[in-house]
Design an enzyme around this catalytic site. Structure first.
Site, mmCIF file in Angstrom:
data_model
loop_
_atom_site.group_PDB
_atom_site.id
_atom_site.type_symbol
_atom_site.label_atom_id
_atom_site.label_comp_id
_atom_site.label_asym_id
_atom_site.label_seq_id
_atom_site.Cartn_x
_atom_site.Cartn_y
_atom_site.Cartn_z
ATOM 1 N N CYS A 2 27.194 22.450 43.284
ATOM 2 C CA CYS A 2 28.384 23.112 42.738
ATOM 3 C C CYS A 2 28.797 22.511 41.392
ATOM 4 O O CYS A 2 28.542 21.343 41.117
ATOM 5 C CB CYS A 2 29.541 22.951 43.703
ATOM 6 S SG CYS A 2 29.169 23.560 45.336
ATOM 7 N N ARG A 27 22.424 22.757 37.421
ATOM 8 C CA ARG A 27 22.655 22.064 38.688
ATOM 9 C C ARG A 27 22.266 22.931 39.883
ATOM 10 O O ARG A 27 22.175 22.438 41.002
ATOM 11 C CB ARG A 27 24.129 21.685 38.809
ATOM 12 C CG ARG A 27 24.580 20.646 37.795
ATOM 13 C CD ARG A 27 26.083 20.595 37.715
ATOM 14 N NE ARG A 27 26.686 20.116 38.939
ATOM 15 C CZ ARG A 27 27.094 18.872 39.141
ATOM 16 N NH1 ARG A 27 26.944 17.989 38.191
ATOM 17 N NH2 ARG A 27 27.641 18.507 40.267
ATOM 18 N N TRP A 74 27.071 26.212 45.316
ATOM 19 C CA TRP A 74 25.778 26.077 45.984
ATOM 20 C C TRP A 74 26.117 25.962 47.458
ATOM 21 O O TRP A 74 26.708 24.979 47.892
ATOM 22 C CB TRP A 74 25.070 24.835 45.466
ATOM 23 C CG TRP A 74 23.667 24.666 45.951
ATOM 24 C CD1 TRP A 74 22.587 25.452 45.652
ATOM 25 C CD2 TRP A 74 23.180 23.636 46.808
ATOM 26 N NE1 TRP A 74 21.471 24.967 46.280
ATOM 27 C CE2 TRP A 74 21.792 23.857 46.986
ATOM 28 C CE3 TRP A 74 23.762 22.540 47.447
ATOM 29 C CZ2 TRP A 74 20.997 23.040 47.773
ATOM 30 C CZ3 TRP A 74 22.963 21.720 48.228
ATOM 31 C CH2 TRP A 74 21.598 21.971 48.379
ATOM 32 N N ASN A 100 34.082 20.745 44.823
ATOM 33 C CA ASN A 100 32.692 20.308 45.034
ATOM 34 C C ASN A 100 32.717 19.311 46.176
ATOM 35 O O ASN A 100 33.621 18.482 46.254
ATOM 36 C CB ASN A 100 32.145 19.581 43.795
ATOM 37 C CG ASN A 100 31.792 20.537 42.696
ATOM 38 O OD1 ASN A 100 31.963 21.745 42.827
ATOM 39 N ND2 ASN A 100 31.313 19.995 41.595
ATOM 40 N N GLY A 101 31.712 19.355 47.030
ATOM 41 C CA GLY A 101 31.629 18.385 48.119
ATOM 42 C C GLY A 101 31.850 19.046 49.463
ATOM 43 O O GLY A 101 31.711 20.271 49.605
ATOM 44 N N GLU A 482 3.890 12.476 44.774
ATOM 45 C CA GLU A 482 4.750 13.086 43.764
ATOM 46 C C GLU A 482 4.120 14.387 43.252
ATOM 47 O O GLU A 482 4.809 15.391 43.057
ATOM 48 C CB GLU A 482 5.008 12.085 42.615
ATOM 49 C CG GLU A 482 5.744 12.640 41.417
ATOM 50 C CD GLU A 482 7.090 13.280 41.739
ATOM 51 O OE1 GLU A 482 7.598 13.151 42.864
ATOM 52 O OE2 GLU A 482 7.620 13.965 40.846
ATOM 53 N N LYS A 486 5.916 18.062 43.460
ATOM 54 C CA LYS A 486 6.161 18.835 42.240
ATOM 55 C C LYS A 486 5.594 20.244 42.384
ATOM 56 O O LYS A 486 6.234 21.236 42.063
ATOM 57 C CB LYS A 486 5.504 18.103 41.057
ATOM 58 C CG LYS A 486 6.126 18.298 39.737
ATOM 59 C CD LYS A 486 7.307 17.398 39.437
ATOM 60 C CE LYS A 486 8.197 17.091 40.565
ATOM 61 N NZ LYS A 486 9.269 16.193 40.367
ATOM 62 N N GLU A 489 7.700 22.352 44.910
ATOM 63 C CA GLU A 489 9.056 22.758 44.553
ATOM 64 C C GLU A 489 9.111 23.842 43.489
ATOM 65 O O GLU A 489 10.052 24.646 43.503
ATOM 66 C CB GLU A 489 9.931 21.561 44.173
ATOM 67 C CG GLU A 489 9.537 20.809 42.919
ATOM 68 C CD GLU A 489 10.509 19.672 42.613
ATOM 69 O OE1 GLU A 489 10.050 18.623 42.184
ATOM 70 O OE2 GLU A 489 11.723 19.843 42.806
ATOM 71 N N HIS A 505 -8.727 11.542 60.079
ATOM 72 C CA HIS A 505 -8.051 11.323 61.362
ATOM 73 C C HIS A 505 -7.274 12.564 61.802
ATOM 74 O O HIS A 505 -6.344 12.459 62.589
ATOM 75 C CB HIS A 505 -7.154 10.086 61.267
ATOM 76 C CG HIS A 505 -7.932 8.841 60.983
ATOM 77 N ND1 HIS A 505 -8.761 8.248 61.920
ATOM 78 C CD2 HIS A 505 -8.095 8.123 59.849
ATOM 79 C CE1 HIS A 505 -9.367 7.204 61.389
ATOM 80 N NE2 HIS A 505 -8.978 7.104 60.118
ATOM 81 N N LYS A 605 19.852 20.469 41.193
ATOM 82 C CA LYS A 605 19.507 19.281 40.400
ATOM 83 C C LYS A 605 20.168 18.027 40.952
ATOM 84 O O LYS A 605 19.577 16.961 40.979
ATOM 85 C CB LYS A 605 19.929 19.500 38.944
ATOM 86 C CG LYS A 605 19.548 18.356 38.016
ATOM 87 C CD LYS A 605 18.043 18.251 37.860
ATOM 88 C CE LYS A 605 17.605 17.058 37.054
ATOM 89 N NZ LYS A 605 16.176 16.771 37.263
HETATM 90 C C1 F6R Z 1 12.377 16.683 42.582
HETATM 91 C C2 F6R Z 1 13.653 16.030 42.382
HETATM 92 C C3 F6R Z 1 14.364 15.513 43.567
HETATM 93 C C4 F6R Z 1 15.214 14.300 43.189
HETATM 94 C C5 F6R Z 1 16.101 13.889 44.370
HETATM 95 C C6 F6R Z 1 16.910 12.655 44.044
HETATM 96 O O1 F6R Z 1 11.788 17.019 41.362
HETATM 97 O O2 F6R Z 1 14.130 15.928 41.293
HETATM 98 O O3 F6R Z 1 13.500 15.215 44.616
HETATM 99 O O4 F6R Z 1 14.376 13.252 42.816
HETATM 100 O O5 F6R Z 1 16.953 14.941 44.695
HETATM 101 O O6 F6R Z 1 17.722 12.889 42.933
HETATM 102 P P1 F6R Z 1 18.290 11.697 42.087
HETATM 103 O O7 F6R Z 1 17.128 11.032 41.436
HETATM 104 O O8 F6R Z 1 19.226 12.334 41.105
HETATM 105 O O9 F6R Z 1 18.979 10.778 43.040
#
Ligand code: F6R
Length: 610
Positions: A2, A27, A74, A100-101, A482, A486, A489, A505, A605
């Site tokens: 949000c 966000r 959100w 927010n929250g 990672e 990537k 997502e 396994h 984000k």
């Molecule tokens: C994936 C991504 C998320 C963040 C996770 C933690 O590309 O960005 O997996 O890494 O939500 O976010 P932060 O680093 O802001 O605590």
């Protein structure tokens, strides 16, 4: 996640609110709305979907007035819908709230208010806040908000308006970020600085349990109990332009290409002038304390967690301290063994991730020292940690993290070298070799980026598959995880990362003709073993792309279908290079599939709820 923006001044607020909300789009959100004091009173316009939907609605029925609040939602409590969108109001329609929250006890409060005759129209916890404030109101909005907040449990940032006192905008921060922008004859609120940066660079950053009462000409700061406080103005010296795409098609691509700069900036001033040692002068922890550390916990979420996996290898190999990695949402519930000799490292790009912040607090409650690696100065994590290593990656807008992740790796290298210097665990020559390797990384990333077009073709062929695998050993396995995240997502293609030796396994059963396998082969001591694992999948029909260190590229090439060579570097440093082709692969696969690269579905984000 949000977003909140608010305005009180002399100008028409509608466009200021909409523009502010646009700056928060990165966000992630599923609906949007604004509330404005108009000649007819407090009016709300809101709708499910992108901001463009709201803008269209407002074209037909504009809300004219110079005081307002806006929100991008959100969904947490209740599905995305017009009714669940913010701002919310009470039955008298005299109060309006953006939030927010999460209010954890909202159902109890809702029952209580319903028993008094309040009628609710949405499924949200936020609507309960607007009714609660209305219920508490007896002629003073500030006191009503304070009483309401005292009854709420959870995490929240609020913007509150009432028609009874249209000259005031009340803002509250409780475990969800909020800043106050100070203008000339006008003032602002924002859940994030970009929301208001176009109008002012002078802000107050509220701490948990603080609130602000804004009028056109003044900002009064106080605790939520009502005690007056004063704060220094924080001057924002970064530019919105840095948060724009600068000619790239997507923020993600721009951010991938910004990595050489992010590496250089993160190293700047931290390596001694003679290039022989690393001194993180910003750390307040003493050498005595460092010598007393007997274990390290690295706690984070998602991509930051994956950076922590590399961090474990770095700290264990350079400083010879035992390291455990934890996903932040699990950490405090597993009753971890934390003592004053445990150094807890939290890693968070945003510095606002609720689970990471909770882990930080849990660690401090248990007497541990917390070191944060974060990209956002002034974020909650940065402010609460005992020590901070800032990654100077600059604002990261794309939801998929790239430059923040790789800068976190640089931070771990610097930390590993700092600890090794204090503990004397590395020979001077080895330290020098590592620092030379570190300094070479930015240029080596530039070389990889020059080859991006090769990966575009590979990505296009991958994009036709429903599932694929990433394999690797040691730090290659950490990078594989990672790479897999990537790809998932932003391309929505299913993938799994496996320790290369673990495939046989069980998972090997999934390898059949044509299944793409991306193998990371950068570790000199392990590459023959990984080659055996590559042969296992090849024998079952897999199509293998290897990302290999150019030192043994020739050998690897004989066993795989395609190879992408990264410049030669020290084994421990290779993740900072090997991740780049994986980021590019994901980007191009997403592009080939026509997805919204920067704003993948279902994701946000900054994840400020548990
Ligand atoms: C994936 C991504 C998320 C963040 C996770 C933690 O590309 O960005 O997996 O890494 O939500 O976010 P932060 O680093 O802001 O605590």
């Amino acid at each position: 996640m949000c977003g909140i923006v608010g305005y009180i001044g002399k100008r028409d607020s509608q466009d200021i609110l909409l523009e502010g909300l646009k700056k928060l789009e990165y966000r992630g959100y599923d609906s949007a709305g604004i509330a404005v004091f108009t000649k007819e009173g407090l009016q709300i316009s809101k709708s499910k979907g992108r901001l463009a939907v709201l803008e269209d609605k407002l074209k037909g029925e504009p809300l004219a007035g110079s005081v307002g609040i806006g929100h991008t939602r959100w969904a947490t409590h209740g599905k995305p819908s017009d009714l669940n969108s913010h701002p919310h109001t009470d039955n008298s329609a005299k109060f309006s709230v953006v939030h927010n929250g999460i209010v954890e006890n909202y159902l109890d409060l809702k029952d209580e208010l319903a028993a008094k005759g309040h009628v609710f129209v949405s499924e949200t916890d936020t609507e309960v806040i607007s009714h609660l404030v209305a219920d508490e109101y007896d002629g003073n909005i500030v006191e009503a908000v304070q009483r309401a907040v005292a009854r709420m449990r959870g995490a929240f940032a609020l913007g509150v308006l009432t028609e009874f006192e249209p000259e005031k905008l009340v803002a509250v921060r409780f475990a969800s970020p909020l800043v106050i922008g100070i203008g000339d004859g006008e003032n602002f609120i924002g859940s994030d600085i970009p929301a208001i940066l176009e109008h002012t660079r002078n802000v107050y950053i509220l701490n948990d349990g603080e609130m602000a009462v804004l009028t056109c000409n003044a900002v009064e700061l106080m605790t939520i109990e009502g005690a007056t406080i004063s704060k220094e103005i924080f001057h924002v010296d970064w530019d919105l332009v840095t948060a724009e795409k600068a000619g790239f098609d997507h923020f993600m691509l721009k951010e991938i290409y910004e990595q050489p700069k992010a590496y250089r900036d993160t190293m700047l001033g931290r390596v001694s002038d003679d290039g022989k040692s690393v001194d993180l002068k910003e750390l307040s922890m003493s050498d005595e304390y460092i010598k007393s550390i007997n274990r390290v916990h690295i706690v984070a979420c998602g991509t930051a967690y994956h950076a922590g996996l590399v961090g474990k290898s770095v700290i264990e190999s350079l400083a010879r301290i035992s390291v455990e990695n934890d996903v932040a949402s699990e950490y405090r519930y597993r009753s971890p063994i934390i003592t004053p000799q445990t150094l807890v490292i939290v890693v968070s790009q945003s510095g606002e991730t609720a689970d990471t912040l909770a882990a930080l607090r849990e660690a401090q409650r248990n007497g541990a020292r917390v070191l944060a690696i974060t990209n956002v100065v002034g974020s909650s994590v940065a402010r609460e940690a005992d020590d901070v290593i800032t990654t100077w990656a600059g604002p990261e807008i794309a939801v998929a993290s790239t430059k923040a992740y790789s800068s976190q790796l640089i931070a771990f290298y610097l930390l590993g070298l700092h600890l090794a210097r204090v503990l004397g665990t590395q020979e001077p020559a080895a330290m020098e070799e590592l620092i030379t390797g570190l300094n070479a990384l930015p240029e080596q990333v530039e070389k990889i980026l020059e080859q991006a077009v090769v990966l575009k073709q590979v990505a296009e062929s991958i994009s036709h598959h429903r599932s694929l695998f990433f394999i690797g050993r040691g730090v290659d396995y950490a990078v594989a995880q990672e790479g897999s995240l990537k790809l998932k997502e932003i391309s929505y293609i299913h993938s799994e990362a496996y320790a290369a030796g673990e495939l046989k396994h069980g998972t090997l059963a999934l390898i059949e003709e044509g299944v793409p396998v991306i193998a990371l082969v950068t570790q000199e001591t392990l590459y023959e073993k990984t080659l055996s694992n590559i042969k296992e999948v090849k024998a079952r029909g897999a199509h293998v792309l290897a990302v290999a260190n150019s030192g043994f590229e020739g050998e690897v090439a004989k066993s795989v279908d395609e190879i992408f060579a990264i410049p030669k570097t020290l084994p421990i440093l290779s993740p900072a290079l090997a991740v780049i082709p994986l980021q590019l692969l994901s980007y191009y696969a997403s592009l080939a599939l026509g997805h919204d690269v920067d704003k993948p579905r279902n994701l946000a984000k900054s994840v400020t709820v548990e």
